[in-house]
Scaffold this motif. Sequence first.
Motif, mmCIF file in Angstrom:
data_model
loop_
_atom_site.group_PDB
_atom_site.id
_atom_site.type_symbol
_atom_site.label_atom_id
_atom_site.label_comp_id
_atom_site.label_asym_id
_atom_site.label_seq_id
_atom_site.Cartn_x
_atom_site.Cartn_y
_atom_site.Cartn_z
ATOM 1 N N TYR A 1 2.834 4.889 6.672
ATOM 2 C CA TYR A 1 3.020 3.440 6.622
ATOM 3 C C TYR A 1 4.321 3.037 7.307
ATOM 4 O O TYR A 1 4.388 1.979 7.954
ATOM 5 N N TRP B 1 -4.296 -2.497 12.065
ATOM 6 C CA TRP B 1 -5.184 -1.852 11.098
ATOM 7 C C TRP B 1 -5.947 -0.690 11.715
ATOM 8 O O TRP B 1 -6.295 0.264 11.016
ATOM 9 N N ARG B 2 -6.214 -0.757 13.012
ATOM 10 C CA ARG B 2 -6.811 0.422 13.667
ATOM 11 C C ARG B 2 -5.830 1.590 13.644
ATOM 12 O O ARG B 2 -6.226 2.731 13.365
ATOM 13 N N ARG B 3 -4.547 1.313 13.938
ATOM 14 C CA ARG B 3 -3.535 2.370 13.874
ATOM 15 C C ARG B 3 -3.399 2.885 12.446
ATOM 16 O O ARG B 3 -3.198 4.083 12.216
ATOM 17 N N HIS B 4 -3.494 1.984 11.484
ATOM 18 C CA HIS B 4 -3.413 2.387 10.079
ATOM 19 C C HIS B 4 -4.526 3.352 9.722
ATOM 20 O O HIS B 4 -4.305 4.355 9.020
ATOM 21 N N ARG B 5 -5.734 3.076 10.197
ATOM 22 C CA ARG B 5 -6.859 3.974 9.895
ATOM 23 C C ARG B 5 -6.661 5.338 10.550
ATOM 24 O O ARG B 5 -6.953 6.380 9.944
ATOM 25 N N ARG B 6 -6.167 5.365 11.790
ATOM 26 C CA ARG B 6 -5.916 6.645 12.457
ATOM 27 C C ARG B 6 -4.832 7.431 11.729
ATOM 28 O O ARG B 6 -4.960 8.658 11.550
ATOM 29 N N CYS B 7 -3.779 6.747 11.316
ATOM 30 C CA CYS B 7 -2.714 7.438 10.587
ATOM 31 C C CYS B 7 -3.210 7.949 9.238
ATOM 32 O O CYS B 7 -2.815 9.029 8.791
ATOM 33 N N GLY B 8 -4.070 7.178 8.585
ATOM 34 C CA GLY B 8 -4.646 7.650 7.328
ATOM 35 C C GLY B 8 -5.475 8.901 7.533
ATOM 36 O O GLY B 8 -5.454 9.822 6.689
ATOM 37 N N LEU B 9 -6.198 8.966 8.655
ATOM 38 C CA LEU B 9 -6.983 10.163 8.955
ATOM 39 C C LEU B 9 -6.070 11.366 9.184
ATOM 40 O O LEU B 9 -6.351 12.473 8.710
ATOM 41 N N ARG C 1 0.841 -1.208 0.000
ATOM 42 C CA ARG C 1 0.000 0.000 0.000
ATOM 43 C C ARG C 1 0.872 1.253 0.000
ATOM 44 O O ARG C 1 0.531 2.252 -0.655
ATOM 45 N N TRP D 1 0.820 4.413 -2.801
ATOM 46 C CA TRP D 1 0.768 5.840 -2.483
ATOM 47 C C TRP D 1 1.998 6.561 -3.050
ATOM 48 O O TRP D 1 1.896 7.724 -3.481
#
Length: 367
Positions: A77, A95-103, A39, A43
């Motif tokens: 990432y 994956w929860r941390r990934h979503r927060r970092c994406g936000l 991923r 990006w």
Amino acid sequence: MSSLIPEAVAWLVLGYIGVITAGRLMLLRDTIIDQLVNRMLLWSIAAMLLYRCAPMPSITGLPTALSLGCVVMTTMYLYVMARYIVAETEPAAVWRRHRRCGLVAAVATVVMVVSGMAAEDNGRPVDLGVHGPAAIFGFAYAAPLAVNMVVFQFAGIRELRIGDLSAKGQLVCWLLGISGGFVLVNQALSLAQLLTGWPDLGPQLPRGELDFVLCLVLDVTLLAIPLLSALLALAGWDRDGRICRRLRPLWRDLTAAVPEIVLPADARRGADPATRLFRMTVEIRDALLHLGSYLPAEPHPAFESDWEITDYARRLAHAARARKAGSVPTVAGAGPRLPLVGHDFDAELRHLLGLARVWSQTRTAMG
């Protein structure tokens, strides 16, 4: 504001990264790290395309702000991977941390777009400026990037200090550390230039693009190493695959005589070479045990020190034919002690490779 990377070189780099990314998406996608890396590469490609396709290569332009947002996302990432390596958290937490970092990356991108538009409306350039929109723009880009790179650097230092890495792993850590250090040094120079005007390195955007592309090429080249290993394994050219090919004639003939010991074909389909080699070794060993009672009488005592592998291969071929033809065992029980004795897997594998080396010749000589 012209790019420091020639157009032809930039597209060649994009093609190189695209090929590596496509290969990884097809062959390396099972582990969490592989998924995060793939991923991140997507990006990175998006960032480079936006750099290339920006109609106005200005830091206040929308395509450029979006490209910088993609750069921030790639470093997110790195942050997620670093935290996963250090903390070894559960996949759901990753994956929860990934979503927060994406936000966070999305918010930073929006801030850059809005502050860039505000500066453009006021006729004040963001690049090399110290006014409000420039400070907001620079903070939205540099702050998450710096935090992510520092966390990633510390994770690499921790892995080096633990000392569990192989020589190749240590080299990769050092190269990634140099790449990350290059990014941090460039950010420090850009900040000093923004605040004091020194050193005078010219516009920041072309230098930032060059910095990003150079680091990306190095990182993608390192990521191509496991892809090359996967391709070699797929083609059967890796070490385990080559050994499997050397054992296959012996395995095929012995399991044809003792087919009940072989796992169903679908159980082995898609297995990695190491697993195939282990299964093949176990099945050959099981076949030797089953064929022990069909072995013809030995011409001399079966002491391991004076054992002749060619003679054993000949007798084993007779045993395989006899069992396949449904003949009665020559001795009761499991038969005589097998000469192929290994104290560990590697030793046993060496014995089997020695047997496989003379097997085809022996079979041919017997007709």
